[in-house]
Design an enzyme around this catalytic site. Sequence first.
Site, PDB file in Angstrom:
ATOM      1  CG  ASP A 491     -85.387  66.893  16.874  1.00 34.21           C
ATOM      2  OD1 ASP A 491     -85.348  65.760  17.976  1.00 34.21           O
ATOM      3  OD2 ASP A 491     -85.110  67.044  15.844  1.00 34.21           O
ATOM      4  CD  GLU A 494     -84.033  61.902  22.517  1.00 34.70           C
ATOM      5  OE1 GLU A 494     -83.060  63.715  22.661  1.00 34.70           O
ATOM      6  OE2 GLU A 494     -84.507  61.797  21.592  1.00 34.70           O
ATOM      7  CG  ASP A 566     -81.602  61.968  13.305  1.00 43.19           C
ATOM      8  OD1 ASP A 566     -82.428  62.010  13.820  1.00 43.19           O
ATOM      9  OD2 ASP A 566     -80.665  62.508  14.439  1.00 43.19           O
TER      10      ASP A 566
HETATM   11  C1  LIG Z   1     -82.575  53.746  10.882  1.00 43.30           C
HETATM   12  O1  LIG Z   1     -81.027  52.830  10.709  1.00 43.30           O
HETATM   13  C2  LIG Z   1     -80.611  52.092  11.644  1.00 43.30           C
HETATM   14  C3  LIG Z   1     -79.903  51.731  10.818  1.00 43.30           C
HETATM   15  O2  LIG Z   1     -78.469  52.413  11.124  1.00 43.30           O
HETATM   16  C4  LIG Z   1     -82.293  50.888  11.477  1.00 43.30           C
HETATM   17  O3  LIG Z   1     -81.386  50.587  12.555  1.00 43.30           O
HETATM   18  C5  LIG Z   1     -83.514  51.293  12.619  1.00 43.30           C
HETATM   19  O4  LIG Z   1     -84.473  50.787  12.472  1.00 43.30           O
HETATM   20  C6  LIG Z   1     -83.931  52.843  11.086  1.00 43.30           C
HETATM   21  N1  LIG Z   1     -85.235  52.536  11.821  1.00 43.30           N
HETATM   22  C7  LIG Z   1     -85.615  53.388  10.549  1.00 43.30           C
HETATM   23  C8  LIG Z   1     -87.226  53.413  10.849  1.00 43.30           C
HETATM   24  O5  LIG Z   1     -85.656  53.127   9.190  1.00 43.30           O
END
Ligand SMILES: *[C@@H]1O[C@H](CO)[C@@H](O)[C@H](O)[C@H]1NC(C)=O
Length: 867
Positions: A491, A494, A566
Amino acid sequence: MNLQLVTIFILINYCLAVKDYLFKSCNQNGFCHRNRHYANQISLDSNFQSPYYIDFNQIKIDGDKLRGTVLKIGFDVKFPFEISVIENSFRFQLDEIRNPIEHFVNHNRYNETSKWAFNKDLSNDKADYKINDDQILMTYSDNHEVIINLNPIKFTFYYKNEEVLLINDKQFLLVEHQRSIENNKLLPQESSFNMFSDDFKDSKSDKLPLGPESIGLDFTLLGFNNLYGIPEHADSMLLKDTSGKEPYRFYNVDIFEYETDSRLPMYGSIPLLTAVKKDVSIGIFWVNSADSYIDIKKGKDSTIHWISENGILDFIIFIKDTPKEINQVYGKITGFTQLPLLSSLGYHQCRWNYNDIKDVLEVSAKFDEFEIPFDTIWLDIEYADNKKYLTWDPQNFGKPDEMLEVLERTGRNLVAIIDPHIKTGYFVSDAIISKNIGMKDNEDNTYRGHCWPGESIWIDTLNPKSQKFWDDVHKTFMISDNHKNLHLWNDMNEPSVFNGPETSAPKDNIHYGQWEHRSIHNVFGLTYHETTYNSMLSRLPEQRPFILTRSYFSGSQRTAAMWTGDNMSKWEYLKVSIPMILTSNIVGMPFAGADVGGFFGNPSKELLTRWYQAGIWYPFFRAHAHIDSRRREPYLIGEPYTSYIRDAIKLRYSLLPIFYTAFYQASISGSPILKPIFYDYYNSTNSNIFEIEDEFFLGDSGILVKPITDEEANEVEFVLPENEIFYQFTNGIIGDKINSSKFKVGINDIPMLLKGGSIIAKKERYRRSSKLMKHDPYTLIIALNIQGYANGQLYVDDGESIDSEFKMINFEFENGKLSVNSTGDFSLPIEIEKAIIVGANEVDPELGPVTIEDEKLVIKNPRVIIC
Ligand SMILES: *[C@@H]1O[C@H](CO)[C@@H](O)[C@H](O)[C@H]1NC(C)=O
Ligand SMILES: *[C@@H]1O[C@H](CO)[C@@H](O)[C@H](O)[C@H]1NC(C)=O
Ligand SMILES: *[C@@H]1O[C@H](CO)[C@@H](O)[C@H](O)[C@H]1NC(C)=O
Ligand SMILES: *[C@@H]1O[C@H](CO)[C@@H](O)[C@H](O)[C@H]1NC(C)=O
């Protein structure tokens, strides 16, 4: 995990969105600002003449390569370039001859992105060149032609005699050559914004020892309006026009609070953009690991302006008939996705954190009590002694080997987190400093920053000396080699640096080879998880390692799975996970998932149920939760939801043979595990097909899914490709041919269809984990098309070793007869206990004799059910 610092920023600056405050927009980022400015000035001036040209006198043909030099009128600079053909695709690389400077930084343009991203041992293919006074005519592969104009520089690509792509048609080519503050002549169209300094709040200390060095270029896709790829962004699958808006950015960062409909950078980047139209697909692969932006102007023709902060200009153009062939050639160059451990396709149970060994084993036992299968339980950072990676907390995780043994009894695995930030003041960081294998600061001393454990240093996995050290510390940490069920999670790679600019390392930090962090930033995460992969292999050379990485780049698919970081426990995050994972699948990184349930917050029971029902389709299927969120293991939710979630997870397990077969296909051809509709139906006259991002096929199985991602939804409507028939297959139960693409769904329903013409093999018995399903028999579902025909494949091997024997079984149903043949020598008997045929009423309803051309396949008078 995510930044706790967030809270602090929110408090200080609650009226601004966090992202605006922390992350540079194009306008605030020197090189992007300057390139966009240049492009805007040029677009306004129809008489503009680019100063760049190819010097006729220096063109040389060297076997299948063409070499030459680009010059710039009015400037004393030389840009040597090379054109070659790799995997039957056009590659262009342009460097700069630079003078040494009095500084420890490597003064050359970084040219090793391909070293990390590409497969080893690629060779060049044939090309022919004809040179005229002002043009080069190049032909390569079948049906590919390029006309290269020397002055102005412009490449025109023809495929099957059709003009499909122009490069530098807009004359956006800009190569910021080596300059000094004293000697800094600019064209009138150029801007001098932040050339030698950075006035962005958090990166003011960037010394920019090499000054401005960006590259930019335009690509015009003729007749293409459907563009995909370039993850990771929290955005639609179909790329958007960015004119006058933020461009898509690539800068691997620990983003949080990200919003949908956003071109902000995220944890990983894959610089492959694909364009699809009837009979032609194009891929642009921009081989550069620096901070980058992509501006897109869509129309009948679409123009891409690709900009990177530094490095050489290096790109490959794929032109093929179909999206599938783009994946194939991209995979030949960057590697196909690994064939994963079969058990890593099962369900993963994670949270931050399971407190101690007793907790881990209790969770595992609870799953059995509630008859919910699962394969892997995860340990977030708290298992380590004071967040010192590569140690076990003596109090709570004192006997990890006993824990591994108990898990092994039910075929289960453990995954532990190991991040690249290493707390100062213990044997791992001490050794990194004494061996001189850490990332350096801008004075060439080991860099210190803040992350989870407090003050930390970062292992520099670009340094080849890091590998042996990493192997040794992993060998010790992973206890005896008898434990094969311990795997790893990388993790924060980056890398995430809590007190660094844009939550990452300063760009003027230094890596092995004296390269600036600026040059290698986006590939750092890959170097880290690849080093971990090699360490796992050095420990157990026969077994496929499993690693989950958060940061990734082109090539990461070879050695790791990824997840989208996250997320919040909200409906919109569930919804956007689907297009994000589809995009990852389109660009050759199919082993992808999102945190089921969402990372932050407490999902409602309905949301959690729907998230599991969608999550069973993620190629990487893991539930995860923040330390502050309530426990939400499926058995805790309460009835009837626990049963709905159990049904969903069991459905995933029954489909594991299909997932595994799809992974096998991905591992040899680069094809997606979750496949958007346009992928096979790009010739459809229904132009909606290109936008459908909430519906997908599971590999080539014919299973079509549309997860429910709306609260209180009680109906689903599929968009279906023309000229196909579909059978109702909701919850994995085969039904009649559908007569309407719209139907009712309950909270316990997972809407699925099965395409006529498909044969799939499921395993239907409940077991505690996938390893315990090994000897279970299969059930075939044979769904006939209008002609009464169907086929399908099943891949089987031992599920864990790198060079396992395998068997690929082909099923074919024709004229009322099932025939089965296979290749490969895997010797476990494969038993089919049941075959269900649907659609047979339109052909001969009698199942004829089954032909089996393989004595190792056992078909024990399967119970044949004809619907
Ligand atoms: C995670 O949350 C963000 C919004 O903050 C969204 O744009 C993003 O695509 C989400 N990713 C998933 C895989 O759900
Ligand atoms: C990068 O450039 C150096 C110097 O020209 C050369 O020796 C090296 O082979 C190049 N590396 C790659 C991966 O192209
Ligand atoms: C469509 O199929 C459903 C269930 O299979 C059936 O009840 C319904 O009558 C059919 N409708 C039509 C218009 O055929
Ligand atoms: C095996 O079956 C597939 C179709 O299922 C067919 O295309 C192939 O020709 C068969 N191979 C052999 C050796 O019979």
